[in-house]
Design an enzyme around this catalytic site. Sequence first.
Site, PDB file in Angstrom:
ATOM      1  N   HIS A  95      38.780  38.771  50.387  1.00 18.60           N
ATOM      2  CA  HIS A  95      37.722  38.450  49.413  1.00 18.60           C
ATOM      3  C   HIS A  95      36.529  39.386  49.655  1.00 18.60           C
ATOM      4  O   HIS A  95      36.234  39.741  50.797  1.00 18.60           O
ATOM      5  CB  HIS A  95      37.290  36.983  49.571  1.00 18.60           C
ATOM      6  CG  HIS A  95      36.373  36.532  48.481  1.00 18.60           C
ATOM      7  ND1 HIS A  95      35.036  36.835  48.480  1.00 18.60           N
ATOM      8  CD2 HIS A  95      36.606  35.839  47.341  1.00 18.60           C
ATOM      9  CE1 HIS A  95      34.487  36.328  47.385  1.00 18.60           C
ATOM     10  NE2 HIS A  95      35.418  35.717  46.678  1.00 18.60           N
ATOM     11  N   GLU A 167      38.759  40.905  41.384  1.00 19.06           N
ATOM     12  CA  GLU A 167      37.448  40.273  41.438  1.00 19.06           C
ATOM     13  C   GLU A 167      36.382  41.353  41.583  1.00 19.06           C
ATOM     14  O   GLU A 167      36.022  41.726  42.711  1.00 19.06           O
ATOM     15  CB  GLU A 167      37.380  39.323  42.635  1.00 19.06           C
ATOM     16  CG  GLU A 167      38.382  38.197  42.574  1.00 19.06           C
ATOM     17  CD  GLU A 167      37.837  36.945  43.230  1.00 19.06           C
ATOM     18  OE1 GLU A 167      37.867  35.899  42.580  1.00 19.06           O
ATOM     19  OE2 GLU A 167      37.341  37.018  44.358  1.00 19.06           O
TER      20      GLU A 167
HETATM   21  P1  PGA Z   1      32.143  32.814  41.240  1.00 14.62           P
HETATM   22  O1  PGA Z   1      33.041  33.203  42.506  1.00 14.62           O
HETATM   23  O2  PGA Z   1      33.082  32.239  40.206  1.00 14.62           O
HETATM   24  O3  PGA Z   1      31.158  31.814  41.746  1.00 14.62           O
HETATM   25  O4  PGA Z   1      31.518  34.096  40.749  1.00 14.62           O
HETATM   26  C1  PGA Z   1      34.276  33.830  42.303  1.00 14.62           C
HETATM   27  C2  PGA Z   1      34.921  34.223  43.596  1.00 14.62           C
HETATM   28  O5  PGA Z   1      34.237  34.595  44.553  1.00 14.62           O
HETATM   29  O6  PGA Z   1      36.160  34.178  43.669  1.00 14.62           O
END
Ligand code: PGA
Length: 256
Positions: A95, A167
């Site tokens: 992540h 992401e």
């Molecule tokens: P968020 O987080 O939806 O709060 O932007 C997404 C993530 O970190 O997977």
Amino acid sequence: MIGKFRVGTGWKMNHTLAMARDYAGTLAAAERPEEIDLFVLPPATALAEVARLLAGSGVRVGAQNAHWAEKGAWTGEISMTMVADVGASLVALGHSERRAHFAETDLDVNRKVRAALDHGLTPLVCVGETADEKRLGVAVATNVRQARMALAGLTHAEAARVWLAYEPVWAIGEGGVPATPEDAQPIHRAIKQAVVDLVGIEPPVLYGGSVNPQNARALAVVPEVDGLFVGRSAWTAPGLLEIARLAVEARADAGA
Ligand code: PGA
């Protein structure tokens, strides 16, 4: 689309045990859309309890991170064995918050993918470019590099067990700007192609980064988007179920 459409959430550093129990209990008792593969990634302190409460429900439970080593002198870490031991089946790896704040490298992610697979866990590998990388025109290159590094050395059969999530770092969290379907689609395509070129498998690629009830429908109908990985909007069980419901509705409307 690869498999069932996936909708899940990482709670990040949120929720006490009592809140986790409440969330899992609500989810276990709720009517859940059959069309969706739901997953929840609680913090390590609540992992065993949430896995216990959701056992047999069909909702997958996973860790937000785990170490590649089997055991030993790694203060503060948990192993894949420990994650599997408490009944979790999934583990998020790489992540962007792990990469940014804990200096995780592509090589670390590669080791963790290997370890997760060796312990029967499904790795959910997060990739994504920063705002600077996007501005400089290297978004595709960044995502392709991260995806290839994560899966390098896997057999075809092993790679078939890996999920990815695109992401974009600029889209995540407070102040993040959600990617539009037009932003996401070419990157999803590039990530899939990179994995096809590497191991001959088209992987599922979820989208994550400020997914909310306003944009979930549009993102859920992009053909290359195989699921939604949600943060803030799914930190309550009704929030997660609402995004799942919107995804089902939009996909049915689009004939997906
Ligand atoms: P968020 O987080 O939806 O709060 O932007 C997404 C993530 O970190 O997977």
